[in-house]
Design a protein around this motif. Structure first.
Motif, PDB file in Angstrom:
ATOM      1  N   SER A 233       0.844  -1.194   0.000  1.00  0.00           N
ATOM      2  CA  SER A 233       0.000   0.000   0.000  1.00  0.00           C
ATOM      3  C   SER A 233       0.881   1.245   0.000  1.00  0.00           C
ATOM      4  O   SER A 233       2.020   1.207  -0.463  1.00  0.00           O
ATOM      5  CB  SER A 233      -0.953  -0.037   1.201  1.00  0.00           C
ATOM      6  N   TRP A 234       0.376   2.336   0.561  1.00  0.00           N
ATOM      7  CA  TRP A 234       1.061   3.622   0.479  1.00  0.00           C
ATOM      8  C   TRP A 234       2.432   3.640   1.134  1.00  0.00           C
ATOM      9  O   TRP A 234       3.286   4.460   0.796  1.00  0.00           O
ATOM     10  CB  TRP A 234       0.186   4.715   1.112  1.00  0.00           C
ATOM     11  N   GLY A 235       2.653   2.744   2.089  1.00  0.00           N
ATOM     12  CA  GLY A 235       3.948   2.748   2.766  1.00  0.00           C
ATOM     13  C   GLY A 235       5.085   2.239   1.905  1.00  0.00           C
ATOM     14  O   GLY A 235       6.263   2.524   2.178  1.00  0.00           O
ATOM     15  N   TYR A 236       4.765   1.503   0.856  1.00  0.00           N
ATOM     16  CA  TYR A 236       5.799   0.990  -0.055  1.00  0.00           C
ATOM     17  C   TYR A 236       6.248   2.121  -0.985  1.00  0.00           C
ATOM     18  O   TYR A 236       5.439   2.794  -1.617  1.00  0.00           O
ATOM     19  CB  TYR A 236       5.242  -0.171  -0.869  1.00  0.00           C
ATOM     20  N   SER A 238       7.249   4.988  -0.131  1.00  0.00           N
ATOM     21  CA  SER A 238       6.477   6.100   0.405  1.00  0.00           C
ATOM     22  C   SER A 238       6.963   7.455  -0.108  1.00  0.00           C
ATOM     23  O   SER A 238       8.166   7.684  -0.275  1.00  0.00           O
ATOM     24  CB  SER A 238       6.556   6.076   1.937  1.00  0.00           C
ATOM     25  N   LEU A 239       6.005   8.347  -0.343  1.00  0.00           N
ATOM     26  CA  LEU A 239       6.355   9.708  -0.745  1.00  0.00           C
ATOM     27  C   LEU A 239       6.879  10.512   0.438  1.00  0.00           C
ATOM     28  O   LEU A 239       7.528  11.550   0.243  1.00  0.00           O
ATOM     29  CB  LEU A 239       5.117  10.405  -1.329  1.00  0.00           C
ATOM     30  N   ALA A 240       6.587  10.056   1.645  1.00  0.00           N
ATOM     31  CA  ALA A 240       7.078  10.724   2.854  1.00  0.00           C
ATOM     32  C   ALA A 240       7.615   9.651   3.798  1.00  0.00           C
ATOM     33  O   ALA A 240       7.027   9.382   4.850  1.00  0.00           O
ATOM     34  CB  ALA A 240       5.973  11.528   3.510  1.00  0.00           C
ATOM     35  N   PRO A 241       8.729   9.028   3.429  1.00  0.00           N
ATOM     36  CA  PRO A 241       9.234   7.898   4.226  1.00  0.00           C
ATOM     37  C   PRO A 241       9.683   8.331   5.617  1.00  0.00           C
ATOM     38  O   PRO A 241      10.203   9.431   5.811  1.00  0.00           O
ATOM     39  CB  PRO A 241      10.414   7.394   3.402  1.00  0.00           C
ATOM     40  N   SER A 242       9.447   7.426   6.577  1.00  0.00           N
ATOM     41  CA  SER A 242       9.928   7.650   7.932  1.00  0.00           C
ATOM     42  C   SER A 242      11.353   7.100   8.032  1.00  0.00           C
ATOM     43  O   SER A 242      11.946   6.693   7.023  1.00  0.00           O
ATOM     44  CB  SER A 242       9.021   6.944   8.937  1.00  0.00           C
ATOM     45  N   GLU A 243      11.861   7.049   9.243  1.00  0.00           N
ATOM     46  CA  GLU A 243      13.200   6.485   9.433  1.00  0.00           C
ATOM     47  C   GLU A 243      13.194   4.961   9.355  1.00  0.00           C
ATOM     48  O   GLU A 243      14.248   4.338   9.328  1.00  0.00           O
ATOM     49  CB  GLU A 243      13.761   6.940  10.776  1.00  0.00           C
ATOM     50  N   SER A 244      12.001   4.362   9.333  1.00  0.00           N
ATOM     51  CA  SER A 244      11.893   2.910   9.342  1.00  0.00           C
ATOM     52  C   SER A 244      11.075   2.402   8.159  1.00  0.00           C
ATOM     53  O   SER A 244       9.857   2.588   8.104  1.00  0.00           O
ATOM     54  CB  SER A 244      11.237   2.436  10.655  1.00  0.00           C
ATOM     55  N   GLN A 245      11.739   1.749   7.227  1.00  0.00           N
ATOM     56  CA  GLN A 245      11.021   1.121   6.115  1.00  0.00           C
ATOM     57  C   GLN A 245      10.081   0.043   6.637  1.00  0.00           C
ATOM     58  O   GLN A 245       8.978  -0.149   6.120  1.00  0.00           O
ATOM     59  CB  GLN A 245      12.028   0.504   5.142  1.00  0.00           C
ATOM     60  N   PHE A 246      10.519  -0.651   7.674  1.00  0.00           N
ATOM     61  CA  PHE A 246       9.710  -1.712   8.283  1.00  0.00           C
ATOM     62  C   PHE A 246       8.350  -1.182   8.722  1.00  0.00           C
ATOM     63  O   PHE A 246       7.305  -1.765   8.411  1.00  0.00           O
ATOM     64  CB  PHE A 246      10.468  -2.299   9.474  1.00  0.00           C
ATOM     65  N   LEU A 247       8.339  -0.041   9.411  1.00  0.00           N
ATOM     66  CA  LEU A 247       7.076   0.539   9.863  1.00  0.00           C
ATOM     67  C   LEU A 247       6.266   1.073   8.690  1.00  0.00           C
ATOM     68  O   LEU A 247       5.039   0.920   8.655  1.00  0.00           O
ATOM     69  CB  LEU A 247       7.336   1.636  10.889  1.00  0.00           C
ATOM     70  N   ASP A 248       6.925   1.706   7.731  1.00  0.00           N
ATOM     71  CA  ASP A 248       6.213   2.226   6.566  1.00  0.00           C
ATOM     72  C   ASP A 248       5.476   1.104   5.838  1.00  0.00           C
ATOM     73  O   ASP A 248       4.315   1.247   5.451  1.00  0.00           O
ATOM     74  CB  ASP A 248       7.189   2.891   5.592  1.00  0.00           C
ATOM     75  N   TYR A 249       6.160  -0.004   5.641  1.00  0.00           N
ATOM     76  CA  TYR A 249       5.584  -1.121   4.882  1.00  0.00           C
ATOM     77  C   TYR A 249       4.408  -1.782   5.596  1.00  0.00           C
ATOM     78  O   TYR A 249       3.458  -2.214   4.964  1.00  0.00           O
ATOM     79  CB  TYR A 249       6.655  -2.203   4.654  1.00  0.00           C
ATOM     80  N   HIS A 250       4.480  -1.848   6.922  1.00  0.00           N
ATOM     81  CA  HIS A 250       3.560  -2.726   7.641  1.00  0.00           C
ATOM     82  C   HIS A 250       2.499  -2.014   8.480  1.00  0.00           C
ATOM     83  O   HIS A 250       1.542  -2.659   8.919  1.00  0.00           O
ATOM     84  CB  HIS A 250       4.362  -3.675   8.541  1.00  0.00           C
ATOM     85  N   GLU A 251       2.653  -0.709   8.693  1.00  0.00           N
ATOM     86  CA  GLU A 251       1.671  -0.029   9.549  1.00  0.00           C
ATOM     87  C   GLU A 251       0.554   0.644   8.765  1.00  0.00           C
ATOM     88  O   GLU A 251      -0.481   0.974   9.343  1.00  0.00           O
ATOM     89  CB  GLU A 251       2.374   1.002  10.438  1.00  0.00           C
TER      90      GLU A 251
END
Length: 383
Positions: A233-236, A238-251
């Protein structure tokens, strides 16, 4: 305090838990807030609520909040990990013959796709000692073993396994450890940092008393970049990535009602305010005090030493019946008792769970019902 039907003897907390009224009201309040302004809630408020929920749970299970994500249940968590493992033809996943059926099916699916092998190592009953479990488990190890998968508390047999010792040895052998702790949080002490698994999943909606659909997946930092999202989804990217790809992908995996997750601070506050550890201790004592009594009634033997090392707030008693489904329905329909009759490895078990809403009288009702069934029907055999 609980929403359970007061006319029913509920001895099956272990399956899906039970939620107290104050926690359920908190859950519904989040749902009402969501529905009152969905855009404001999802796009602005949700991230703050989630951060508070994660901080509360991180303190409770003793890990960093950046190292886990909420999931609806352990099945989703294990599927997420399983689909990201880089195993191939002949690689082995070592487990026991006491695992939860949905997990066995998950691994069978994976092995058909990958060519890996799922090794269900036999742990003989009755258990005599922790050393017996460890010795029998490691007999399944080979040069092809790459992953250890283990439930910390088994579902059907309701036994506590020596996961700490297994994780320690697996680490020495360079193996990946995946622990299914569905029954652990709020049931026995959980310190993920000390346990030090590579992956761990547990529920909040069982022994922590959260609303249904609240669990978590912990992933050790060194593996986080390797775990693909189960839903892209949007975390993959991401246009505004956080410090954690893991959290972006899964939250952030699409629109959903995550109100159950957001109740976590209220859940933990409820446990603390009501001294739930003490209540759990009383419940565990009740489980242990009655175990031999039910074994004697049913003409069976304990499947492990009757101690807190192996048995928590639920216990499984071997029962001889050729019609387990019928027996369960008789207990429910005739005696209004909700208790599971479970099958595993050709054996049948009656598993009773005890929580603060239970008392000795509940177990007495079950005992008397079983006595009547033995006397009046052929559903239970004693030889």
């Amino acid at each position: 305090m609980f929403l359970l039907n007061p006319e029913r003897v509920f001895l099956n907390h272990g399956s899906f838990g039970a939620c107290p009224k104050p926690i359920f009201e908190n859950y519904q309040n989040f749902q009402r807030e969501l529905e009152s302004d969905p855009v404001e809630f999802i796009q602005k408020k949700y991230s703050d609520y989630l951060a508070k929920a994660k901080s509360a749970l991180a303190s409770f299970i003793h890990c960093q909040k950046e190292d886990f994500v909420f999931t609806p249940n352990p099945t989703v968590a294990i599927n997420t990990v399983m689909r990201s493992l880089n195993l191939g033809e002949g690689d082995e996943i070592l487990t026991t013959n006491h695992e939860y059926g949905a997990m066995d099916r998950t691994w069978h699916f994976f092995c058909k796709k990958s060519g890996a092998k799922y090794i269900r190592q036999n742990i003989n009953l009755p258990i005599t000692s922790k050393e017996q479990i460890l010795e029998e488990f490691w007999k399944g190890y080979s040069s092809k073993t790459k992953v250890i998968f283990l439930n910390q508390i088994s579902s059907t047999t309701a036994l506590i396994f020596p996961v700490k010792e297994i994780c320690n040895k697996a680490r020495q052998l360079g193996l990946i450890t995946i622990i299914d702790g569905a029954h652990v949080p709020g049931h026995i002490d959980l310190n993920i940092t000390q346990l030090n698994p590579d992956f761990y999943t547990g529920t909040l909606h069982k022994w922590m008393l959260a609303p249904k659909g609240s669990s978590f997946l912990y992933v050790k930092k060194e593996f986080q970049s390797q775990i693909d999202p189960l839903v892209v989804s949007w975390g993959y990217e991401s246009l505004a990535p956080s410090e954690s790809q893991f959290l972006d992908y899964h939250e952030y995996q699409g629109t959903n009602d995550h109100s159950a997750y957001l109740c976590t601070p209220k859940v933990i506050a409820f446990l603390e305010e009501n001294n739930w550890k003490e209540k759990a201790t009383v419940a565990k004592e009740l489980v242990l005090q009655n175990y031999a009594r039910f074994c004697n009634l049913l003409g069976s033997q304990p499947i492990a030493p009757i101690t807190a090392e192996f048995i928590g707030q639920m216990a499984s008693v071997p029962i001889q019946t050729k019609k387990p489904e019928v027996l369960k329905e008789v207990l429910l329909e005739r005696y209004n008792i909700q208790v599971p009759i479970m099958q595993l490895n050709g054996n049948v078990y009656l598993r009773y769970s005890i929580n603060a809403y239970n008392s000795q009288s509940d177990l007495d009702v079950l005992y008397q019902a079983l006595q009547e069934i033995i006397q009046e029907t052929d559903l239970i055999q004693l030889d």
